[in-house]
Design an enzyme around this catalytic site. Structure first.
Site, PDB file in Angstrom:
ATOM      1  N   PHE A  12     128.515   3.572  13.153  1.00 55.37           N
ATOM      2  CA  PHE A  12     129.272   2.396  13.752  1.00 55.37           C
ATOM      3  C   PHE A  12     128.372   1.987  14.898  1.00 55.37           C
ATOM      4  CE2 PHE A  12     131.705  -0.554  16.050  1.00 55.37           C
ATOM      5  CZ  PHE A  12     132.588  -0.888  15.082  1.00 55.37           C
ATOM      6  N   ASP A  17     127.931  -5.866   6.241  1.00 56.71           N
ATOM      7  CA  ASP A  17     128.652  -4.611   6.078  1.00 56.71           C
ATOM      8  C   ASP A  17     129.294  -4.600   4.640  1.00 56.71           C
ATOM      9  OD1 ASP A  17     129.909  -2.110   6.191  1.00 56.71           O
ATOM     10  OD2 ASP A  17     130.871  -2.603   8.102  1.00 56.71           O
ATOM     11  N   ARG A  46     128.369  -4.996  23.849  1.00 52.19           N
ATOM     12  CA  ARG A  46     127.523  -6.185  23.346  1.00 52.19           C
ATOM     13  C   ARG A  46     126.094  -6.240  24.260  1.00 52.19           C
ATOM     14  NH1 ARG A  46     130.261  -9.088  19.319  1.00 52.19           N
ATOM     15  NH2 ARG A  46     132.378  -9.396  19.836  1.00 52.19           N
ATOM     16  N   GLU A  73     123.125 -13.914  11.027  1.00 51.76           N
ATOM     17  CA  GLU A  73     124.160 -12.836  11.155  1.00 51.76           C
ATOM     18  C   GLU A  73     123.558 -11.633  11.825  1.00 51.76           C
ATOM     19  OE1 GLU A  73     126.955 -11.918  11.310  1.00 51.76           O
ATOM     20  OE2 GLU A  73     128.343 -12.518   9.618  1.00 51.76           O
ATOM     21  N   ASP A  74     124.279 -10.693  12.635  1.00 47.47           N
ATOM     22  CA  ASP A  74     123.923  -9.683  13.149  1.00 47.47           C
ATOM     23  C   ASP A  74     123.989  -8.327  12.168  1.00 47.47           C
ATOM     24  OD1 ASP A  74     126.666  -9.947  13.365  1.00 47.47           O
ATOM     25  OD2 ASP A  74     126.975  -8.454  14.892  1.00 47.47           O
TER      26      ASP A  74
HETATM   27  C1  PRP Z   1     130.931  -8.584  12.163  1.00 50.22           C
HETATM   28  C2  PRP Z   1     129.450  -9.120  11.753  1.00 50.22           C
HETATM   29  C3  PRP Z   1     129.651  -9.947  10.775  1.00 50.22           C
HETATM   30  C4  PRP Z   1     130.841  -9.067   9.999  1.00 50.22           C
HETATM   31  C5  PRP Z   1     130.084  -8.504   8.634  1.00 50.22           C
HETATM   32  O1  PRP Z   1     131.741  -9.411  13.084  1.00 50.22           O
HETATM   33  O2  PRP Z   1     129.314  -9.971  13.123  1.00 50.22           O
HETATM   34  O3  PRP Z   1     130.192 -11.141  10.974  1.00 50.22           O
HETATM   35  O4  PRP Z   1     131.388  -8.182  10.736  1.00 50.22           O
HETATM   36  O5  PRP Z   1     131.083  -7.612   8.268  1.00 50.22           O
HETATM   37  P1  PRP Z   1     131.503  -7.404   6.565  1.00 50.22           P
HETATM   38  O6  PRP Z   1     130.254  -7.681   5.922  1.00 50.22           O
HETATM   39  O7  PRP Z   1     131.994  -6.416   6.456  1.00 50.22           O
HETATM   40  O8  PRP Z   1     132.317  -8.580   6.503  1.00 50.22           O
HETATM   41  P2  PRP Z   1     133.149  -9.097  13.352  1.00 50.22           P
HETATM   42  O9  PRP Z   1     134.212  -9.539  12.553  1.00 50.22           O
HETATM   43  O10 PRP Z   1     133.369  -7.619  14.125  1.00 50.22           O
HETATM   44  O11 PRP Z   1     133.053 -10.130  14.838  1.00 50.22           O
HETATM   45  P3  PRP Z   1     132.196 -10.140  16.047  1.00 50.22           P
HETATM   46  O12 PRP Z   1     130.826 -10.625  15.529  1.00 50.22           O
HETATM   47  O13 PRP Z   1     132.773 -11.180  17.082  1.00 50.22           O
HETATM   48  O14 PRP Z   1     132.121  -8.789  16.568  1.00 50.22           O
END
Ligand code: PRP
Length: 178
Positions: free
Chosen positions: A153, A104, A166, A100-101
Site C-alpha cells: 500500500f 491497481d 498525500r 493517473e497516479d
Molecule cells: C486511486 C487512484 C486511481 C484508482 C486506481 O484513486 O487514484 O484512480 O484508485 O485503482 P483501481 O485500478 O483499483 O481502480 P482513489 O479511488 O483511491 O481516490 P483518490 O485518487 O482520491 O485517492
C-alpha cells in the site's frame, strides 16, 4: 522522529521521481507537440504528478479534472467506480491524455476510458505514474508509465491512506503493523 519510528518506508525518493517525470514529459512532449492535447487528471491522487509533469511540457495543452472514487476510507477498493465530478470541457475530436497516479485493479481506468471514448475524442491515451499489476481485474494498456510497483500500500506524492500522507515528497509504503 527517527526514520525507524516513521510508519512508512521510502520506495522511490524525490530525485528518482523527478527523473521519471522528466522522462515521461520527454515522451509525451515528443508525441503531442502539435496535437494541443487535453490532459484529464483523475483527482485526487494525480494532482502532484500532474503539476510536476505539465511544468515540463513545452507545448500548448489544456487541463481538465475528473473525480472518480473506487476506494472508501481505507485500503480496500469497493470495486464500484463512481463519477464524483465529471468533465466540464468538450473533448469531441480532441486528443485526450488521462493522467493517473496508480493503476491497481484497473477498474477505475477502464471505467474512465469508456466514459471518455463515448464522447468521441480523436484519441485517448493513458499516462500513469505507477502500475501495480498484482491485483489487476481488468486489462489496461498504459501508454506512458513511470514505475511498476510491488503489492504494497503506497502513500505520498499524491497517494493517500485515509486521506493522509498525500503531501509526502517521496513514494512510500506503509510498514506492516508489528
Ligand atoms: C486511486 C487512484 C486511481 C484508482 C486506481 O484513486 O487514484 O484512480 O484508485 O485503482 P483501481 O485500478 O483499483 O481502480 P482513489 O479511488 O483511491 O481516490 P483518490 O485518487 O482520491 O485517492
Amino acid at each position: 522522529m527517527s526514520s525507524q519510528d516513521k510508519p512508512f518506508t521510502v520506495l522511490f525518493g524525490r530525485k528518482e521521481i523527478a527523473a521519471v517525470v522528466s522522462r515521461l514529459a520527454a515522451e509525451i512532449g515528443r508525441d503531442y507537440y502539435n496535437k494541443h492535447p487535453i490532459l484529464v487528471a483523475v483527482l485526487k491522487g494525480s494532482f502532484i504528478f500532474l503539476a510536476d509533469l505539465i511544468r515540463l511540457l513545452d507545448l500548448p495543452l489544456e487541463v481538465e479534472f475528473v473525480r472518480l472514487s473506487s476506494y472508501g476510507r481505507g485500503k480496500e477498493s469497493s470495486g464500484k467506480v463512481k463519477v464524483v465530478q465529471g468533465l466540464s470541457a468538450e473533448v469531441r475530436g480532441r486528443h485526450v491524455l488521462v493522467i493517473e497516479d496508480i493503476v491497481d485493479t484497473g477498474l477505475t481506468t477502464n471505467f474512465l476510458l469508456d466514459y471518455l471514448r463515448k464522447k468521441k475524442p480523436a484519441s485517448v491515451k493513458l499516462c500513469s505514474l505507477t502500475d501495480k499489476p498484482s491485483h489487476r481485474k481488468l486489462p489496461v494498456t498504459i501508454d506512458y508509465l513511470g514505475f511498476t510497483v510491488p503489492d504494497r500500500f503506497l502513500v505520498g506524492y499524491g497517494l493517500d491512506y485515509d486521506e493522509k500522507f498525500r503531501h509526502l515528497p517521496d513514494i512510500c509504503f506503509i510498514k506492516e503493523e508489528q
